[in-house]
Structure formats: structure tokens, C-alpha cells
Design a protein around this motif. Structure first.
Motif, short mmCIF file in Angstrom:
data_model
loop_
_atom_site.label_atom_id
_atom_site.label_comp_id
_atom_site.label_asym_id
_atom_site.label_seq_id
_atom_site.Cartn_x
_atom_site.Cartn_y
_atom_site.Cartn_z
N ALA A 195 28.80 41.87 40.94
CA ALA A 195 30.20 41.53 41.20
C ALA A 195 30.70 42.26 42.44
O ALA A 195 31.35 41.66 43.32
CB ALA A 195 31.06 41.88 39.99
N SER A 196 30.42 43.55 42.53
CA SER A 196 30.89 44.35 43.65
C SER A 196 30.28 43.88 44.96
O SER A 196 30.98 43.73 45.98
CB SER A 196 30.54 45.83 43.41
N LYS A 199 31.71 40.45 46.01
CA LYS A 199 33.06 40.62 46.56
C LYS A 199 33.01 41.13 47.99
O LYS A 199 33.62 40.56 48.90
CB LYS A 199 33.86 41.58 45.68
N PHE A 217 31.64 33.69 36.28
CA PHE A 217 31.34 35.09 36.55
C PHE A 217 30.86 35.84 35.30
O PHE A 217 30.54 37.03 35.38
CB PHE A 217 32.55 35.79 37.16
N THR A 225 34.21 44.96 34.89
CA THR A 225 33.78 44.17 36.05
C THR A 225 34.94 43.38 36.64
O THR A 225 35.03 43.21 37.87
CB THR A 225 32.63 43.23 35.67
N TYR A 226 35.84 42.89 35.82
CA TYR A 226 37.02 42.17 36.31
C TYR A 226 37.89 43.12 37.12
O TYR A 226 38.42 42.74 38.18
CB TYR A 226 37.79 41.60 35.12
N LEU A 229 36.64 43.66 40.60
CA LEU A 229 36.92 42.55 41.51
C LEU A 229 38.38 42.48 41.92
O LEU A 229 38.70 42.11 43.06
CB LEU A 229 36.53 41.23 40.85
N THR A 230 39.29 42.84 41.04
CA THR A 230 40.70 42.51 41.25
C THR A 230 41.62 43.71 41.45
O THR A 230 42.80 43.52 41.78
CB THR A 230 41.24 41.70 40.06
N SER A 258 43.40 36.29 41.63
CA SER A 258 42.95 35.19 40.77
C SER A 258 44.01 34.10 40.76
O SER A 258 45.19 34.37 40.51
CB SER A 258 42.69 35.69 39.35
#
Length: 331
Positions: A195-196, A199, A217, A225-226, A229-230, A258
Motif C-alpha cells: 500500500a505504501s 501510494k 485494496f 493500512t487504510y 494511505l489516507t 477517498s
């Protein structure tokens, strides 16, 4: 001029047409022909009712590929795909379709595991008595205990591929990407790595331009993990590697937005619903349309609050995932 992004995990036939797995589904609703007719209908509706519709698909496979090629050809779409999975998955992969009339500037196919490997080098073998002692200790551990796996090595071995198209909408550049995260839930560090890196890779590819990153995802809105990302400034501690020297460092100052959260104030209640032996009555949000740049979310496809059957696929849902979509205006 708006741009419409559709993201859909189709559920590959090699997984879907298995009544013994989808035990609460009626067998006729698992048949590929039945599901394909519904998939076509859903995709056509998005294309016919919105301008500049870009379709991002996950779990395309060799069996689906001829159907998708013909489908998009008939609708005057160009279809770009990458099948990266092993034969046992029918070469599972991802794809993006855009109108032939849309100006396409570039195409990138990036295998994230290889991208990770490019930011690492094998550790040098040390000589001397101390090194010999380490090797002997490692031999004994491997002989009498299950050897520990290097998470970085395992992450690099994943074949999941990011597809990214650079298109021009109303004289403005926007990058549109599609990714299907490895579903290795028992190794959360690996999923956080992917994920990282995905991104940060998108920020590098876009180089300050607008971008949209969609896909399955395999993470929930309340997962770490969310947040990686955010959430800006999230302190991420990736594991050490005993096999490689890793030069990659996560950039915690980069964060994604998102589309559903921006428009509705919350992520969907669910985007994946299935009842199988390994995950009974699983009903969670796994699919997202992330973005960054001078983009405004004008609307998102309304999704149900709860499923009305015992398990997807059912009579009206051809996949165990919901199709999600968002319309953006470029500022």
C-alpha cells in the motif's frame, strides 16, 4: 468537463463457478454466462449514462479476456490489461478501458514487487569467525525450527501489477491507475508495504499532476493500512530485512483522498459480500477510488446499505464485489 471512474472486481470464473465454495448461492447464478450478461449490462449503463467513463477492472483472466476485448471494441473503447497471476488463477490480472476518442499520453505497467526490489540490494556476506557462528546458528534454527521468512523478500515476490494511464481531459492531464492488492491478510506488514509503495509510486508517476487510483485494496476503512494511505503524518514502522538493504522510506507527508468519503462523509457500508467456509458472512468495504490533486468529487454511485440475499453472487449481483463509481470535475 467531468471524468467518470468505475472500479469493479469481476470475480474470475475459476473462483466464481464453484458451488462447493459459494455454498449459499444458487448454482445457476454462479455460471459464467449468467454473470457475464449482468456484468455487460452494468458496464454499459455506466458508459452510456456518463461522459468520459474510464473502466478499471480487477480479476480479469484468460477466460474473460476475449469477452472483454469484444465488448470494449464494440463500444469504441481501448482496453489495456496485464495478466500476472499463476496458471491456477487463470492468469489473474487487471485492466483499464478508455474511450478511443480520449487523448492518451502514456501507459505504465509497474510490477510493485519489482519496484520494491529496485530500491533494495542484497546484504553483503560477512567473513570471519563471527559470521561463521551466525551461519551455524542459522543452520541449526532452520533444522530444528521453522525458518523465519523475510517479509521484504516475500513482498518482492508478489506479481501484482499497477496499470497507470496518462490521459488528457479538457486540456488537463490526469493519471488514472488500477491496482489489486495482494490478499495476504495473515501478513499485514506485507500489505502495508504494498500500500505504501503504491501510494508513493503514484505521487512519483504523477509528478504534481492530478491522479486517481482505484481498485480492490483488500483493506477495511478501520485497518492500519487504510490510515497509511489516507492519513498525513501517520508513523509507519516497516519491518527490517535480514536479506536486503532497503533504501525505500515511506513518505508520510503524502496522503490520498477517498471519493466516497469526500462526497458522503463516510466510506460505503460494504463493497464485498460473500459466505464461504474461510470467511463466513463476510460483508466489508474493500474497494476504493482514491485521488489527489485539483479534483472535485461531483457524485458517486449510490450503493446499498445491506445485502438482501444470503451471499453474492446472486440473481442481480454477478460478483461478490459491488461496482463502485465516482464522477470528478477537474479544476
Amino acid at each position: 468537463m467531468p471524468i467518470r471512474i468505475v472500479s469493479y472486481n469481476l470475480l474470475a470464473p475459476i473462483f466464481g463457478d464453484r458451488p462447493e465454495m459459494y455454498r449459499k448461492c444458487q448454482p445457476q447464478f454462479l455460471k459464467t454466462d449468467h454473470r457475464w450478461n449482468l456484468i455487460q449490462s452494468q458496464l454499459k449503463q455506466e458508459i452510456n449514462h456518463h461522459d468520459n467513463t474510464i473502466i478499471c477492472l480487477q480479476e480479469i483472466c484468460l477466460e474473460f479476456l476475449p469477452k472483454l476485448d469484444l465488448f470494449f471494441h464494440e463500444l469504441n473503447y481501448s482496453f489495456f490489461q496485464n495478466l500476472y497471476g499463476p496458471p491456477c488463477t487463470d492468469y489473474l490480472g487487471v485492466g483499464i478501458a478508455i474511450p478511443i476518442s480520449m487523448q492518451l499520453q502514456s501507459i505504465s505497467y509497474i510490477r510493485i514487487g519489482d519496484y520494491m526490489r529496485s530500491m533494495s540490494k542484497p546484504r553483503e556476506t560477512k567473513n570471519g569467525l563471527f559470521a561463521w557462528g551466525q551461519q551455524w546458528w542459522q543452520f541449526l534454527m532452520n533444522k530444528f525450527a521453522e525458518p523465519a521468512k523475510d517479509t521484504w523478500d516475500l513482498a518482492m515476490s508478489q506479481t501484482n501489477t499497477l496499470i497507470c494511464l496518462q490521459v488528457v481531459i479538457d486540456h488537463k492531464i490526469v493519471y488514472v491507475a488500477n491496482y489489486h492488492m495482494p490478499s495476504l491478510y495473515l501478513i499485514p506488514d506485507l500489505m502495508q508495504m504494498h500500500a505504501s509503495v503504491v501510494k508513493d509510486c503514484m505521487f512519483e508517476l504523477a509528478a504534481g499532476q492530478n491522479f486517481i487510483l482505484s481498485g480492490d485494496f483488500n483493506l477495511k476503512p478501520y485497518d492500519v493500512t487504510y490510515r497509511i494511505l489516507t492519513e498525513k503524518g501517520y508513523d509507519q514502522n516497516l519491518p527490517e530485512s535480514y536479506m536486503y538493504e532497503i533504501s525505500y522510506r515511506p513518505n508520510s507527508e503524502r496522503a490520498l483522498k477517498s471519493a466516497y468519503l469526500e462526497k458522503n462523509g463516510a466510506e460505503p457500508v460494504y463493497t464485498n459480500f460473500r459466505d464461504v467456509a474461510k470467511s463466513p458472512n463476510f460483508c466489508e468495504t474493500l474497494d476504493y477510488i482514491f485521488f489527489q490533486g485539483n479534483l472535485i468529487v461531483e457524485k458517486v454511485l449510490e450503493l446499498p446499505d445491506q445485502p438482501l440475499s444470503e451471499s453474492y453472487p446472486d440473481e442481480t449481483h454477478p460478483s461478490d464485489h459491488l461496482l463502485i463509481a465516482a464522477s470528478f470535475r477537474l479544476l
